[in-house]
Design an enzyme around this catalytic site. Sequence first.
Site, PDB file in Angstrom:
ATOM      1  N   HIS A  62      78.604 100.580  92.390  1.00 17.12           N
ATOM      2  CA  HIS A  62      79.851 100.136  92.976  1.00 17.12           C
ATOM      3  C   HIS A  62      80.568  99.174  92.033  1.00 17.12           C
ATOM      4  CE1 HIS A  62      78.392 101.010  97.372  1.00 17.12           C
ATOM      5  NE2 HIS A  62      78.391 102.074  96.591  1.00 17.12           N
TER       6      HIS A  62
ATOM      7  N   GLU B 255      81.771  96.170  92.545  1.00 18.32           N
ATOM      8  CA  GLU B 255      81.297  94.791  92.599  1.00 18.32           C
ATOM      9  C   GLU B 255      80.023  94.617  91.774  1.00 18.32           C
ATOM     10  OE1 GLU B 255      82.650  95.810  96.883  1.00 18.32           O
ATOM     11  OE2 GLU B 255      81.993  96.866  95.074  1.00 18.32           O
TER      12      GLU B 255
ATOM     13  N   CYS C 274      80.447  96.343 100.596  1.00 18.03           N
ATOM     14  CA  CYS C 274      79.545  96.974 101.565  1.00 18.03           C
ATOM     15  C   CYS C 274      78.447  96.000 101.991  1.00 18.03           C
ATOM     16  CB  CYS C 274      78.946  98.250 100.999  1.00 18.03           C
ATOM     17  SG  CYS C 274      77.848  98.019  99.591  1.00 18.03           S
TER      18      CYS C 274
ATOM     19  N   CYS D 212      76.381  95.277  98.462  1.00 18.57           N
ATOM     20  CA  CYS D 212      77.083  94.467  97.466  1.00 18.57           C
ATOM     21  C   CYS D 212      77.194  93.009  97.911  1.00 18.57           C
ATOM     22  CB  CYS D 212      78.467  95.048  97.202  1.00 18.57           C
ATOM     23  SG  CYS D 212      78.451  96.580  96.237  1.00 18.57           S
TER      24      CYS D 212
ATOM     25  N   ARG E 178      95.646 116.470  89.205  1.00 19.50           N
ATOM     26  CA  ARG E 178      94.367 117.162  89.440  1.00 19.50           C
ATOM     27  C   ARG E 178      93.194 116.245  89.105  1.00 19.50           C
ATOM     28  NH1 ARG E 178      95.400 123.173  86.699  1.00 19.50           N
ATOM     29  NH2 ARG E 178      96.939 123.908  88.237  1.00 19.50           N
TER      30      ARG E 178
ATOM     31  N   GLU F 169      97.643 123.417  96.081  1.00 23.14           N
ATOM     32  CA  GLU F 169      98.522 123.931  95.027  1.00 23.14           C
ATOM     33  C   GLU F 169      98.714 125.437  95.198  1.00 23.14           C
ATOM     34  OE1 GLU F 169      98.895 123.542  90.197  1.00 23.14           O
ATOM     35  OE2 GLU F 169      97.502 122.211  91.207  1.00 23.14           O
TER      36      GLU F 169
ATOM     37  N   SER G 125     101.162 127.008 105.831  1.00 21.06           N
ATOM     38  CA  SER G 125     100.084 126.921 106.829  1.00 21.06           C
ATOM     39  C   SER G 125      99.565 125.497 106.954  1.00 21.06           C
ATOM     40  CB  SER G 125      98.944 127.878 106.478  1.00 21.06           C
ATOM     41  OG  SER G 125      98.283 127.493 105.284  1.00 21.06           O
TER      42      SER G 125
END
Length: 372
Positions: free
Chosen positions: A61, A63, A86, A95, A195, A306, A314
């Site tokens: 993480h 931190e 966390c 963390c 992307r 894309e 949809s």
Amino acid sequence: MNEEATPTSDLSSDERFMRLALALGRRNLGCTWPNPAVGAVIVKDGTIIARGWTQPGGRPHAEAEALRRAKKAAQGATMYVTLEPCSHQGKTPPCVDSIIRTGIARVVSALEDPNPEVTGQGHERLRANGVAVEIGLGAEEARRTHAGHIARVNHGRPYVTLKLAVSADGKAGLAGRKQATITGEAARQRVFQMRAMSDAILVGIGTVLADDPQLTCRLPGMFERSPVRVVLDEELSLPLATSVVATVRETPTWVFTSRKPSAIAQEILQQKGCKVFRVNDSSGRLDLQNVVRVLAEQGITRLMVEGGPTVAASFVDADLVDEVVLLRGEKTIGVRGIDPLEGMPLDTLVSRLRTVGSEKLDADTIESFVRV
């Protein structure tokens, strides 16, 4: 995309350090799923002594990275972090325990983590151990950076960005659904960057059959940042010779199909290295709510759509679009060209959203819209 920036000289020290933490966190957007891409900065006596950001795969993480670099100098310092540290035992220790143990005196946190295993508990444990905690600085920008994590936790689906390219006369392709070159090189490079910052990119089988796209990040040194490729294929008719199958060992390809195709067709694709997921369908179309739920279960937090006009429409119909990135080219296609949204005026979609930025990319324009 590019919003007016506040001059750095007008910012307080806390604001400058939080902006740096947010910039650091964005470095690995698209690479840390299922974990959020967090940034952390440790400051002592006005001097930055360490920086950290969530590493590829979600660990270590941010931190932990910053604390590792700061070592003993962290004692008595301030940590700026873009999301609540966390407080639960996962694949790595909490963390907050490391923050407390190293003697950090103050934590400035942009957001409370919506994850029920964390929500408020990380901040509370810090306070209970004598650490001063301030929450909310940079919250708006942090919410955008962590939109994928927030959507997955709160709604059980990824944050969905719909990318559309339209000509000067509002068309997305040539007659007969043939592909057209709408934008220039600068816009194409921006799409590759998008992307790279997405966990997955989705198209329909029609796009694969018509264009045989690679759906990768083709910028120097960034191919490994290519997202998971997702193909909607109701009949499981994806040819093995297509790029998304032929290169599956380099970039993962996941195929969503209905419950109707044979087990043999599924096994053939799986032997090639593709993952195949079966979801419900109705009138020959896959249940997109089911699709995005499965993607979230697989850890996907940021999905870039894309596909062609049918897939795009949809997602709009299913109310699954959180953000639209619209690339407008300078060329015209003509009245016989196809519209970007099947059976739906583009203005209908844009009118539902809030504009958050506009930018010129050579002769093209890129606009960004988000849910109101």
